[in-house]
Design a protein around this motif. Structure first.
Motif, PDB file in Angstrom:
ATOM      1  N   ILE A  37       0.773  -1.052  -0.053  1.00  0.00           N
ATOM      2  CA  ILE A  37       0.025   0.004   0.052  1.00  0.00           C
ATOM      3  C   ILE A  37       0.780   1.172  -0.159  1.00  0.00           C
ATOM      4  CG2 ILE A  37      -1.588   1.408   1.509  1.00  0.00           C
ATOM      5  CD1 ILE A  37      -2.772  -1.464   2.125  1.00  0.00           C
ATOM      6  N   TYR A  38       2.002   1.449   0.780  1.00  0.00           N
ATOM      7  CA  TYR A  38       2.847   2.269   0.981  1.00  0.00           C
ATOM      8  C   TYR A  38       3.521   2.519  -0.457  1.00  0.00           C
ATOM      9  CZ  TYR A  38       6.720   5.299   2.241  1.00  0.00           C
ATOM     10  OH  TYR A  38       7.521   6.475   2.180  1.00  0.00           O
ATOM     11  N   ALA A  39       3.937   1.653  -1.222  1.00  0.00           N
ATOM     12  CA  ALA A  39       4.642   1.468  -2.400  1.00  0.00           C
ATOM     13  C   ALA A  39       3.911   2.284  -3.384  1.00  0.00           C
ATOM     14  CB  ALA A  39       5.282   0.262  -2.829  1.00  0.00           C
ATOM     15  N   ARG A  40       2.439   1.714  -3.425  1.00  0.00           N
ATOM     16  CA  ARG A  40       1.564   2.323  -4.356  1.00  0.00           C
ATOM     17  C   ARG A  40       1.228   3.801  -4.223  1.00  0.00           C
ATOM     18  NH1 ARG A  40      -2.953  -2.408  -4.944  1.00  0.00           N
ATOM     19  NH2 ARG A  40      -1.509  -4.164  -5.999  1.00  0.00           N
ATOM     20  N   GLY A  41       1.327   4.190  -2.958  1.00  0.00           N
ATOM     21  CA  GLY A  41       1.033   5.555  -2.610  1.00  0.00           C
ATOM     22  C   GLY A  41       2.261   6.424  -3.080  1.00  0.00           C
ATOM     23  N   PHE A  42       3.202   5.661  -2.890  1.00  0.00           N
ATOM     24  CA  PHE A  42       4.695   6.605  -3.382  1.00  0.00           C
ATOM     25  C   PHE A  42       4.724   6.660  -5.011  1.00  0.00           C
ATOM     26  CE2 PHE A  42       9.125   6.748  -4.524  1.00  0.00           C
ATOM     27  CZ  PHE A  42       9.607   7.711  -3.434  1.00  0.00           C
ATOM     28  N   GLU A  43       4.318   5.535  -5.512  1.00  0.00           N
ATOM     29  CA  GLU A  43       4.453   5.611  -6.995  1.00  0.00           C
ATOM     30  C   GLU A  43       3.248   6.595  -7.561  1.00  0.00           C
ATOM     31  OE1 GLU A  43       3.689   1.514  -7.821  1.00  0.00           O
ATOM     32  OE2 GLU A  43       5.995   0.798  -7.220  1.00  0.00           O
ATOM     33  N   ASP A  44       2.138   6.441  -6.990  1.00  0.00           N
ATOM     34  CA  ASP A  44       1.154   7.575  -7.380  1.00  0.00           C
ATOM     35  C   ASP A  44       1.682   9.088  -7.401  1.00  0.00           C
ATOM     36  OD1 ASP A  44      -0.556   5.522  -7.945  1.00  0.00           O
ATOM     37  OD2 ASP A  44      -1.827   5.799  -6.441  1.00  0.00           O
ATOM     38  N   GLY A  45       2.448   9.082  -6.119  1.00  0.00           N
ATOM     39  CA  GLY A  45       2.899  10.543  -5.853  1.00  0.00           C
ATOM     40  C   GLY A  45       3.953  10.803  -6.829  1.00  0.00           C
ATOM     41  N   GLU A  46       4.811  10.000  -7.256  1.00  0.00           N
ATOM     42  CA  GLU A  46       5.990  10.118  -8.246  1.00  0.00           C
ATOM     43  C   GLU A  46       5.278  10.648  -9.510  1.00  0.00           C
ATOM     44  OE1 GLU A  46       8.300   6.703  -7.914  1.00  0.00           O
ATOM     45  OE2 GLU A  46       9.699   7.879  -7.069  1.00  0.00           O
ATOM     46  N   ARG A  47       4.307   9.717  -9.963  1.00  0.00           N
ATOM     47  CA  ARG A  47       3.475  10.039 -11.308  1.00  0.00           C
ATOM     48  C   ARG A  47       2.798  11.255 -11.263  1.00  0.00           C
ATOM     49  NH1 ARG A  47       2.659   4.439 -11.399  1.00  0.00           N
ATOM     50  NH2 ARG A  47       0.477   4.831  -9.966  1.00  0.00           N
ATOM     51  N   ALA A  48       2.117  11.889 -10.099  1.00  0.00           N
ATOM     52  CA  ALA A  48       1.650  12.974 -10.205  1.00  0.00           C
ATOM     53  C   ALA A  48       2.593  13.974 -10.415  1.00  0.00           C
ATOM     54  CB  ALA A  48       0.755  13.269  -8.844  1.00  0.00           C
ATOM     55  N   GLU A  49       3.909  14.032  -9.761  1.00  0.00           N
ATOM     56  CA  GLU A  49       4.920  15.015  -9.505  1.00  0.00           C
ATOM     57  C   GLU A  49       5.482  15.071 -11.016  1.00  0.00           C
ATOM     58  OE1 GLU A  49       7.387  17.915  -9.184  1.00  0.00           O
ATOM     59  OE2 GLU A  49       5.659  17.527  -7.881  1.00  0.00           O
ATOM     60  N   SER A  50       5.604  13.992 -11.760  1.00  0.00           N
ATOM     61  CA  SER A  50       5.967  13.861 -13.080  1.00  0.00           C
ATOM     62  C   SER A  50       5.068  14.419 -14.262  1.00  0.00           C
ATOM     63  CB  SER A  50       6.323  12.430 -13.483  1.00  0.00           C
ATOM     64  OG  SER A  50       6.458  12.123 -15.007  1.00  0.00           O
ATOM     65  N   GLU A  51       3.962  14.296 -13.713  1.00  0.00           N
ATOM     66  CA  GLU A  51       2.798  14.864 -14.664  1.00  0.00           C
ATOM     67  C   GLU A  51       2.914  16.579 -14.414  1.00  0.00           C
ATOM     68  OE1 GLU A  51       0.690  14.116 -16.992  1.00  0.00           O
ATOM     69  OE2 GLU A  51       1.675  12.078 -17.062  1.00  0.00           O
ATOM     70  N   ARG A  52       3.025  16.966 -13.228  1.00  0.00           N
ATOM     71  CA  ARG A  52       3.089  18.460 -13.096  1.00  0.00           C
ATOM     72  C   ARG A  52       4.423  18.912 -13.735  1.00  0.00           C
ATOM     73  NH1 ARG A  52       0.996  17.080  -7.860  1.00  0.00           N
ATOM     74  NH2 ARG A  52       3.004  16.447  -7.041  1.00  0.00           N
ATOM     75  N   SER A  53       5.459  18.450 -13.501  1.00  0.00           N
ATOM     76  CA  SER A  53       6.663  18.744 -14.176  1.00  0.00           C
ATOM     77  C   SER A  53       6.396  18.683 -15.792  1.00  0.00           C
ATOM     78  CB  SER A  53       7.588  17.835 -13.777  1.00  0.00           C
ATOM     79  OG  SER A  53       9.253  18.165 -14.348  1.00  0.00           O
ATOM     80  N   ASN A  54       6.048  17.703 -16.345  1.00  0.00           N
ATOM     81  CA  ASN A  54       5.709  17.684 -17.837  1.00  0.00           C
ATOM     82  C   ASN A  54       4.901  18.863 -18.117  1.00  0.00           C
ATOM     83  OD1 ASN A  54       7.275  15.461 -18.010  1.00  0.00           O
ATOM     84  ND2 ASN A  54       5.787  13.818 -17.971  1.00  0.00           N
ATOM     85  N   ALA A  55       3.929  19.202 -17.610  1.00  0.00           N
ATOM     86  CA  ALA A  55       2.813  20.224 -17.747  1.00  0.00           C
ATOM     87  C   ALA A  55       3.868  21.511 -17.594  1.00  0.00           C
ATOM     88  CB  ALA A  55       1.774  20.378 -16.844  1.00  0.00           C
ATOM     89  N   GLN A  56       4.528  21.717 -16.690  1.00  0.00           N
ATOM     90  CA  GLN A  56       5.352  23.109 -16.662  1.00  0.00           C
ATOM     91  C   GLN A  56       6.265  23.271 -17.872  1.00  0.00           C
ATOM     92  OE1 GLN A  56       5.050  25.580 -14.346  1.00  0.00           O
ATOM     93  NE2 GLN A  56       6.602  26.577 -15.406  1.00  0.00           N
TER      94      GLN A  56
END
Length: 52
Positions: free
Chosen positions: A11-30
Motif C-alpha cells: 500500500i505504501y509503495a503504491r501511494g509513493f508511485e502515485d505521488g511520483e506519477r503526479a509530480e512527473s505530470e506536473r513537471s511535464n505540464a510545466q
C-alpha cells in the motif's frame, strides 16, 4: 503477522508511485507551458531579431 506487514508495504509503495506519477505530470505540464510560451514569444520577434 508477516502478511499484514507485506500488505502495508505494498500500500505504501503504491501511494509513493502515485505521488511520483503526479509530480512527473506536473513537471511535464510545466515544461510544456514553458515551451509553448517560448514558441509564442519567438513568433512575436521579427525575423531580423530586432524588436521595435
Amino acid at each position: 503477522m508477516w502478511s499484514l506487514h507485506a500488505l502495508a508495504a505494498r500500500i505504501y509503495a503504491r501511494g509513493f508511485e502515485d505521488g511520483e506519477r503526479a509530480e512527473s505530470e506536473r513537471s511535464n505540464a510545466q515544461r510544456r507551458r514553458e515551451r509553448e510560451a517560448r514558441i509564442t514569444a519567438e513568433k512575436r520577434v521579427p525575423i531580423s531579431g530586432v524588436v521595435l
